[in-house]
Design a protein around this motif. Structure first.
Motif, PDB file in Angstrom:
ATOM      1  N   PRO A  64      28.150  -0.354 -12.416  1.00 14.07           N
ATOM      2  CA  PRO A  64      28.421  -0.072 -13.988  1.00 14.07           C
ATOM      3  C   PRO A  64      28.048   1.600 -13.988  1.00 14.07           C
ATOM      4  O   PRO A  64      27.668   1.992 -12.886  1.00 14.07           O
ATOM      5  CB  PRO A  64      27.092  -0.753 -14.382  1.00 14.07           C
ATOM      6  CG  PRO A  64      26.669  -1.563 -13.428  1.00 14.07           C
ATOM      7  CD  PRO A  64      26.981  -1.004 -12.258  1.00 14.07           C
ATOM      8  N   PHE A  65      28.626   1.965 -15.294  1.00 14.95           N
ATOM      9  CA  PHE A  65      28.660   3.532 -15.663  1.00 14.95           C
ATOM     10  C   PHE A  65      28.950   4.209 -14.282  1.00 14.95           C
ATOM     11  O   PHE A  65      28.600   5.230 -14.037  1.00 14.95           O
ATOM     12  CB  PHE A  65      26.954   3.784 -16.146  1.00 14.95           C
ATOM     13  CG  PHE A  65      26.682   3.071 -16.793  1.00 14.95           C
ATOM     14  CD1 PHE A  65      27.173   2.976 -18.388  1.00 14.95           C
ATOM     15  CD2 PHE A  65      25.483   2.126 -16.866  1.00 14.95           C
ATOM     16  CE1 PHE A  65      26.511   2.285 -19.196  1.00 14.95           C
ATOM     17  CE2 PHE A  65      24.810   1.352 -18.000  1.00 14.95           C
ATOM     18  CZ  PHE A  65      25.624   1.556 -19.112  1.00 14.95           C
ATOM     19  N   ALA A  66      30.362   3.888 -14.058  1.00 11.54           N
ATOM     20  CA  ALA A  66      30.806   4.444 -12.733  1.00 11.54           C
ATOM     21  C   ALA A  66      31.263   6.049 -12.645  1.00 11.54           C
ATOM     22  O   ALA A  66      31.223   6.662 -11.955  1.00 11.54           O
ATOM     23  CB  ALA A  66      31.909   3.723 -12.172  1.00 11.54           C
ATOM     24  N   ASP A  67      31.261   6.367 -14.119  1.00 14.92           N
ATOM     25  CA  ASP A  67      31.354   7.906 -14.159  1.00 14.92           C
ATOM     26  C   ASP A  67      30.126   8.722 -14.174  1.00 14.92           C
ATOM     27  O   ASP A  67      30.322  10.089 -14.212  1.00 14.92           O
ATOM     28  CB  ASP A  67      32.132   8.296 -15.527  1.00 14.92           C
ATOM     29  CG  ASP A  67      33.709   7.908 -15.572  1.00 14.92           C
ATOM     30  OD1 ASP A  67      34.054   7.903 -14.407  1.00 14.92           O
ATOM     31  OD2 ASP A  67      34.196   7.504 -16.586  1.00 14.92           O
ATOM     32  N   VAL A  68      29.003   7.921 -14.085  1.00 11.42           N
ATOM     33  CA  VAL A  68      27.922   8.569 -14.327  1.00 11.42           C
ATOM     34  C   VAL A  68      27.059   8.865 -12.965  1.00 11.42           C
ATOM     35  O   VAL A  68      26.389  10.030 -12.678  1.00 11.42           O
ATOM     36  CB  VAL A  68      26.701   7.992 -15.275  1.00 11.42           C
ATOM     37  CG1 VAL A  68      25.423   8.695 -15.404  1.00 11.42           C
ATOM     38  CG2 VAL A  68      27.431   7.826 -16.661  1.00 11.42           C
ATOM     39  N   GLY A  69      27.161   7.640 -12.056  1.00 16.61           N
ATOM     40  CA  GLY A  69      26.244   7.646 -11.098  1.00 16.61           C
ATOM     41  C   GLY A  69      26.826   8.008  -9.740  1.00 16.61           C
ATOM     42  O   GLY A  69      26.461   8.953  -9.048  1.00 16.61           O
ATOM     43  N   PRO A  70      27.938   7.317  -9.030  1.00 11.82           N
ATOM     44  CA  PRO A  70      28.466   7.396  -7.864  1.00 11.82           C
ATOM     45  C   PRO A  70      28.863   8.917  -7.615  1.00 11.82           C
ATOM     46  O   PRO A  70      29.557   9.788  -8.446  1.00 11.82           O
ATOM     47  CB  PRO A  70      29.607   6.857  -7.792  1.00 11.82           C
ATOM     48  CG  PRO A  70      29.494   5.741  -8.988  1.00 11.82           C
ATOM     49  CD  PRO A  70      28.668   6.075  -9.950  1.00 11.82           C
ATOM     50  N   LEU A  71      28.287   9.350  -6.407  1.00 10.06           N
ATOM     51  CA  LEU A  71      28.716  10.803  -5.935  1.00 10.06           C
ATOM     52  C   LEU A  71      30.056  10.883  -4.769  1.00 10.06           C
ATOM     53  O   LEU A  71      29.853  10.045  -3.934  1.00 10.06           O
ATOM     54  CB  LEU A  71      27.543  11.238  -5.206  1.00 10.06           C
ATOM     55  CG  LEU A  71      27.807  12.743  -4.527  1.00 10.06           C
ATOM     56  CD1 LEU A  71      27.637  13.927  -5.774  1.00 10.06           C
ATOM     57  CD2 LEU A  71      26.406  13.100  -3.480  1.00 10.06           C
ATOM     58  N   LYS A  72      30.936  11.609  -5.205  1.00 11.32           N
ATOM     59  CA  LYS A  72      32.271  11.506  -4.419  1.00 11.32           C
ATOM     60  C   LYS A  72      31.806  12.447  -3.247  1.00 11.32           C
ATOM     61  O   LYS A  72      31.260  13.333  -3.224  1.00 11.32           O
ATOM     62  CB  LYS A  72      33.367  12.156  -5.032  1.00 11.32           C
ATOM     63  CG  LYS A  72      34.049  11.256  -5.628  1.00 11.32           C
ATOM     64  CD  LYS A  72      35.711  11.778  -6.237  1.00 11.32           C
ATOM     65  CE  LYS A  72      35.671  12.145  -7.487  1.00 11.32           C
ATOM     66  NZ  LYS A  72      37.112  12.446  -8.061  1.00 11.32           N
ATOM     67  N   ILE A  73      32.269  11.891  -2.049  1.00 10.21           N
ATOM     68  CA  ILE A  73      32.292  12.681  -0.703  1.00 10.21           C
ATOM     69  C   ILE A  73      33.648  13.038  -0.290  1.00 10.21           C
ATOM     70  O   ILE A  73      34.392  12.102   0.052  1.00 10.21           O
ATOM     71  CB  ILE A  73      31.410  11.432   0.296  1.00 10.21           C
ATOM     72  CG1 ILE A  73      30.158  11.003  -0.350  1.00 10.21           C
ATOM     73  CG2 ILE A  73      31.144  12.201   1.723  1.00 10.21           C
ATOM     74  CD1 ILE A  73      28.931  12.182  -0.494  1.00 10.21           C
ATOM     75  N   GLU A  74      33.673  14.252  -0.271  1.00  6.63           N
ATOM     76  CA  GLU A  74      35.227  14.821  -0.080  1.00  6.63           C
ATOM     77  C   GLU A  74      34.885  15.823   1.102  1.00  6.63           C
ATOM     78  O   GLU A  74      35.845  16.476   1.351  1.00  6.63           O
ATOM     79  CB  GLU A  74      35.450  15.411  -1.189  1.00  6.63           C
ATOM     80  CG  GLU A  74      35.863  14.557  -2.239  1.00  6.63           C
ATOM     81  CD  GLU A  74      35.814  15.113  -3.784  1.00  6.63           C
ATOM     82  OE1 GLU A  74      37.102  14.882  -4.535  1.00  6.63           O
ATOM     83  OE2 GLU A  74      35.188  15.958  -4.190  1.00  6.63           O
ATOM     84  N   ASN A  75      33.888  16.082   1.856  1.00  4.52           N
ATOM     85  CA  ASN A  75      33.666  16.757   3.034  1.00  4.52           C
ATOM     86  C   ASN A  75      33.902  16.037   4.126  1.00  4.52           C
ATOM     87  O   ASN A  75      33.732  17.006   5.257  1.00  4.52           O
ATOM     88  CB  ASN A  75      32.117  17.592   2.878  1.00  4.52           C
ATOM     89  CG  ASN A  75      31.150  16.388   2.920  1.00  4.52           C
ATOM     90  OD1 ASN A  75      31.443  15.247   3.295  1.00  4.52           O
ATOM     91  ND2 ASN A  75      29.969  16.861   2.797  1.00  4.52           N
ATOM     92  N   GLY A  76      34.310  14.995   4.326  1.00  7.16           N
ATOM     93  CA  GLY A  76      34.726  14.354   5.605  1.00  7.16           C
ATOM     94  C   GLY A  76      33.296  13.683   6.314  1.00  7.16           C
ATOM     95  O   GLY A  76      33.507  13.446   7.540  1.00  7.16           O
ATOM     96  N   PHE A  77      32.012  14.077   5.814  1.00 11.15           N
ATOM     97  CA  PHE A  77      30.937  13.692   6.618  1.00 11.15           C
ATOM     98  C   PHE A  77      30.870  12.109   6.909  1.00 11.15           C
ATOM     99  O   PHE A  77      31.480  11.325   6.208  1.00 11.15           O
ATOM    100  CB  PHE A  77      29.830  13.965   5.686  1.00 11.15           C
ATOM    101  CG  PHE A  77      29.400  15.492   5.754  1.00 11.15           C
ATOM    102  CD1 PHE A  77      30.240  16.372   6.287  1.00 11.15           C
ATOM    103  CD2 PHE A  77      28.035  15.808   5.416  1.00 11.15           C
ATOM    104  CE1 PHE A  77      29.780  17.746   6.669  1.00 11.15           C
ATOM    105  CE2 PHE A  77      27.920  17.219   5.630  1.00 11.15           C
ATOM    106  CZ  PHE A  77      28.540  18.151   6.239  1.00 11.15           C
TER     107      PHE A  77
END
Ligand SMILES: [Zn+2]
Ligand SMILES: [Zn+2]
Length: 389
Positions: free
Chosen positions: A146-159
């Motif tokens: 829920p509240f997907a715009d608020v919590g999840p952190l996008k991982i874009e560094n390939g880690f």
């Protein structure tokens, strides 16, 4: 889908359950790639945090790939890789606007139950009993977020998953424990408990400038991990009084701050432990605050006791006279994870913290019951179990 379900006291089972669906326009569905078993899951497993229902899906530390978004989601799209914070927060209420994400006033649908038990309700959380909303957890192949715009952190560094998974809980929780100590140069910080949260509290205390960190546990392999993180160590089974030993290690003054990273199932030696165990069995005390009592007693005059170990209900024999007469400050809280995810990701990127050092066991989701068993019983040097799907 497959999910690890709570089936009763010390009984979990990987079962076939219905796939989660989008229920609100702000939801996302995440296909989970990695998830973990947390020390606080053991409190559910052992029946100390209630209420649980048979079939509840456990797990609050997870990450994966977004596979579906509700019509109102703006910042995530299908294919994004995300780490999900364990607390569920709306982002709009008074507490969220004050960055107190674990106290969100909108996310817990079971407020009445929480108010009855706690006076007020905190936020909802994933997989953490009906007190925090009864949301399905992340020890599963999919989860509704829920509240997907608020919590999840996008991982874009390939880690890799293992490098970032613990941003969901234990790394921010350990960090908040150290941050609540308001560490100044030259400070000594004592940390009770060398589980994963304790280790991250040690690393964070060092990062925030503590000159000395003293770590307390009874398992040699955990104390060795604490030393690797830069702590001096004390095996409490080798001393008569833990508080006295800690005070002695600090030349009689006591540590500037003490972190309780143990919580309600603390172990100990002798009569105190026996009395707390007996009271728990008689249901006249829910939690065993043995580490907390020691932390309060050992702390220097005017110091801070930071409580990040989980407590569920009432404790007995809390030395309040010590707190008052010696001007101690007690700070506590479920972690406001959202506050810390991005800054801690930067610390991982800079190489200041390597979260993977706490991992001792890697298993498949289908092995979750075995993972709970060896983690609970500290078998095979178990510190942290990561499950992949
Ligand atoms: Zn956790
Ligand atoms: Zn909120």
């Amino acid at each position: 889908m497959k999910a690890n379900c709570w089936m009763g006291k010390q009984k979990v089972e990987v079962r076939d359950v219905p796939d989660p669906q989008i229920l609100n326009s702000g939801d996302a569905i995440v296909r989970i790639t990695s998830t973990a078993i947390c020390g606080s899951d053991l409190h559910l497993y052992n029946g100390y945090v209630k209420p649980m229902k048979k079939g509840d899906i456990l797990g609050h530390e997870f990450m994966g790939e977004v596979v579906e978004v509700g019509s109102g989601v703006r910042t995530l799209k299908v294919g994004d890789r995300v780490v999900v914070p364990f607390t569920i927060a709306c982002g709009a209420c008074w507490q969220c606007r004050h960055q107190n994400w674990s106290l969100c006033e909108n996310s817990n649908p079971n407020v009445a139950l929480a108010e009855k038990m706690l006076g007020h309700s905190g936020s909802a959380g994933f997989g953490y009993s009906h007190l925090t909303g009864g949301f399905a957890g992340g020890q599963a192949e999919y989860a509704r977020v829920p509240f997907a715009d608020v919590g999840p952190l996008k991982i874009e560094n390939g880690f890799s998953d293992e490098q970032v998974l613990f941003l969901s809980d234990i790394l921010p929780t350990g960090h908040m424990g150290a941050e609540m100590c308001d560490i100044r140069p030259g400070d000594t910080v004592a940390v009770w408990g060398c589980g994963p949260v304790g280790l991250f509290a040690i690393m964070s205390a060092r990062l925030l400038g503590a000159e000395r960190v003293i770590a307390i546990d009874r398992f040699e392999y955990r104390l060795e991990m604490a030393r690797q993180c830069g702590a001096e160590t004390l095996n409490y089974e080798t001393v008569d009084s833990v508080s006295d030993a800690v005070i002695e290690l600090t030349a009689g003054r006591g540590p500037d701050s003490c972190i309780d990273a143990v919580g309600l199932e603390a172990h100990g030696d002798g009569l105190e432990y026996a009395v707390d165990k007996a009271k728990q069995a008689l249901k006249i005390e829910n939690d065993r605050p043995i580490a907390l009592r020691q932390a309060i007693t050992a702390c220097r005059n005017g110091g801070t006791v930071s409580v990040i170990g989980v407590y569920g209900g009432l404790v007995d024999a809390l030395p309040m006279g010590t707190v008052m007469n010696r001007s101690l400050t007690i700070k506590s809280g479920q972690c406001h994870v959202h506050r810390y995810m991005r800054p801690l990701l930067e610390h991982i990127e800079n190489g200041d913290i390597d979260p993977t050092v706490v991992i001792t066991h890697r298993m498949k989701l289908s092995d979750a019951p075995r993972g709970y068993d060896i983690f609970l019983n500290k078998q095979d040097g178990c510190e942290k179990v990561v499950l992949s799907t």
